[in-house]
Design a protein around this motif. Structure first.
Motif, PDB file in Angstrom:
ATOM      1  N   ASP A  28       0.805  -1.226   0.000  1.00 16.08           N
ATOM      2  CA  ASP A  28       0.000   0.000   0.000  1.00 16.08           C
ATOM      3  C   ASP A  28       0.839   1.277   0.000  1.00 16.08           C
ATOM      4  OD1 ASP A  28      -2.499  -1.436   0.094  1.00 16.08           O
ATOM      5  OD2 ASP A  28      -2.052  -1.856   2.189  1.00 16.08           O
ATOM      6  N   GLY A  66      -1.086  -8.075 -13.137  1.00 12.82           N
ATOM      7  CA  GLY A  66      -2.058  -7.697 -12.116  1.00 12.82           C
ATOM      8  C   GLY A  66      -1.530  -7.747 -10.702  1.00 12.82           C
ATOM      9  N   GLN A  69      -0.185  -2.263  -9.124  1.00 14.42           N
ATOM     10  CA  GLN A  69      -1.008  -1.215  -9.716  1.00 14.42           C
ATOM     11  C   GLN A  69      -0.086  -0.098 -10.197  1.00 14.42           C
ATOM     12  OE1 GLN A  69      -3.502  -0.890  -6.047  1.00 14.42           O
ATOM     13  NE2 GLN A  69      -5.099  -0.407  -7.524  1.00 14.42           N
ATOM     14  N   TYR A  78       1.816  -1.991  -4.503  1.00 13.51           N
ATOM     15  CA  TYR A  78       1.341  -3.354  -4.260  1.00 13.51           C
ATOM     16  C   TYR A  78       0.227  -3.297  -3.224  1.00 13.51           C
ATOM     17  CZ  TYR A  78       1.058  -8.056  -2.295  1.00 13.51           C
ATOM     18  OH  TYR A  78       0.586  -9.277  -1.837  1.00 13.51           O
ATOM     19  N   ASP A  79      -0.988  -3.647  -3.648  1.00 16.43           N
ATOM     20  CA  ASP A  79      -2.151  -3.726  -2.759  1.00 16.43           C
ATOM     21  C   ASP A  79      -2.549  -5.192  -2.697  1.00 16.43           C
ATOM     22  OD1 ASP A  79      -4.713  -3.911  -1.709  1.00 16.43           O
ATOM     23  OD2 ASP A  79      -5.442  -2.106  -2.684  1.00 16.43           O
ATOM     24  N   LYS A  81      -5.024  -6.902  -1.545  1.00 13.22           N
ATOM     25  CA  LYS A  81      -6.411  -7.239  -1.922  1.00 13.22           C
ATOM     26  C   LYS A  81      -6.592  -7.122  -3.431  1.00 13.22           C
ATOM     27  CE  LYS A  81      -8.543  -5.858   2.447  1.00 13.22           C
ATOM     28  NZ  LYS A  81      -9.408  -4.877   3.107  1.00 13.22           N
ATOM     29  N   TYR A  82      -6.020  -6.078  -4.003  1.00 14.20           N
ATOM     30  CA  TYR A  82      -6.107  -5.877  -5.453  1.00 14.20           C
ATOM     31  C   TYR A  82      -5.439  -7.034  -6.188  1.00 14.20           C
ATOM     32  CZ  TYR A  82      -5.020  -3.842 -10.047  1.00 14.20           C
ATOM     33  OH  TYR A  82      -4.891  -3.617 -11.390  1.00 14.20           O
ATOM     34  N   ASN A  85      -7.621 -10.133  -6.080  1.00 13.96           N
ATOM     35  CA  ASN A  85      -8.787  -9.986  -6.957  1.00 13.96           C
ATOM     36  C   ASN A  85      -8.412 -10.086  -8.425  1.00 13.96           C
ATOM     37  OD1 ASN A  85     -10.620  -9.725  -4.894  1.00 13.96           O
ATOM     38  ND2 ASN A  85     -10.470  -7.496  -4.811  1.00 13.96           N
ATOM     39  N   LYS A  86      -7.259  -9.507  -8.795  1.00 11.53           N
ATOM     40  CA  LYS A  86      -6.828  -9.572 -10.189  1.00 11.53           C
ATOM     41  C   LYS A  86      -6.589 -11.005 -10.619  1.00 11.53           C
ATOM     42  CE  LYS A  86      -5.998  -6.793 -12.857  1.00 11.53           C
ATOM     43  NZ  LYS A  86      -6.876  -6.267 -13.923  1.00 11.53           N
ATOM     44  N   GLU A  89      -9.775 -12.579 -11.494  1.00 13.91           N
ATOM     45  CA  GLU A  89     -10.541 -11.996 -12.596  1.00 13.91           C
ATOM     46  C   GLU A  89     -10.314 -12.678 -13.937  1.00 13.91           C
ATOM     47  OE1 GLU A  89      -9.592  -7.888 -12.714  1.00 13.91           O
ATOM     48  OE2 GLU A  89     -10.722  -7.388 -10.921  1.00 13.91           O
ATOM     49  N   ASP A 129     -14.422  -4.917 -14.638  1.00 16.21           N
ATOM     50  CA  ASP A 129     -14.269  -3.594 -14.029  1.00 16.21           C
ATOM     51  C   ASP A 129     -15.354  -3.248 -13.015  1.00 16.21           C
ATOM     52  OD1 ASP A 129     -16.323  -3.210 -15.790  1.00 16.21           O
ATOM     53  OD2 ASP A 129     -15.357  -1.652 -16.977  1.00 16.21           O
TER      54      ASP A 129
END
Length: 202
Positions: A28, A66, A69, A78-79, A81-82, A85-86, A89, A129
């Motif tokens: 983060d 992914g 970000q 670097y997140d 959670k993101y 999720n990526k 996806e 998205d």
């Protein structure tokens, strides 16, 4: 030749792991490429005695996958959670094959398949998205034309336009049964106030 390829892949994996390690130690946080590169080059030399020649490319690769970000030019974050999720996806090859097989290797909108010269795509019903995940239930087979339409017009808009065209055709052909079917579908769009900007005449 295979040994050389194997060594090259192993080296690449070690390099990417070191980049990941750096960003995972700083979750983060918006980090400039230069700051990351300095640590990565130093750590790679320490552990392997070798020079990491293009860490920027490795960072871009992790962004494309992914894991990271892109915040601005040369700035990444670097997140956790993101990143999770990526990974959720994108359909795997096995998922794509299962979806294609389930849909009979045909576009679910127009029914065209490879035997008709159609290029088929596995598409997210609920788009990525807005949180659509890569599950078999959220996948569908579309030809390239309808995949393009969906991406540009959204699925409900594409569907409504398709039923408008079908309704107009049924009127020209005086097919009462098909007219009634299309009217009911189009009325449902109106009842739920979906795509009201797309007008049609009874």
């Amino acid at each position: 030749m295979s040994k050389i390829n194997h060594k090259s892949t192993e080296k690449s994996n070690i390099q990417l792991d070191i980049i990941k390690e750096y960003f995972e130690m700083n979750p983060d946080v918006e980090i400039s490429t230069k700051d990351a590169v300095d640590w990565v080059i130093s750590t790679y030399r320490e552990r392997t005695g070798k020079i990491f020649r293009d860490p920027d490319r490795g960072i871009r690769s992790l962004y494309q996958k992914g894991f990271l970000q892109k915040i601005a030019k040369g700035v990444y974050k670097y997140d956790p959670k993101y990143a999770i999720n990526k990974r959720q996806e994108d359909f795997t090859s096995a998922q794509k094959n299962e979806i294609l097989k389930r849909d009979g290797y045909k576009c679910v909108i127009c029914g065209l398949g490879r035997e008709n010269g159609a290029e088929l795509h596995v598409d997210h019903i609920k788009p990525k998205d807005i949180g659509g995940l890569a599950t078999i239930e959220n996948g569908q087979t579309l030809c390239s034309q309808h995949n393009f339409l969906k991406k540009n017009l959204k699925q409900t808009e594409t569907g409504k336009k398709m039923f408008i065209r079908l309704y107009e055709l049924s009127k020209r052909e005086e097919n009462q049964e098909l007219q009634a079917f299309c009217l009911e579908i189009l009325q449902t769009f109106e009842n739920f106030n979906i795509n009201g900007h797309i007008e049609w005449e009874r």
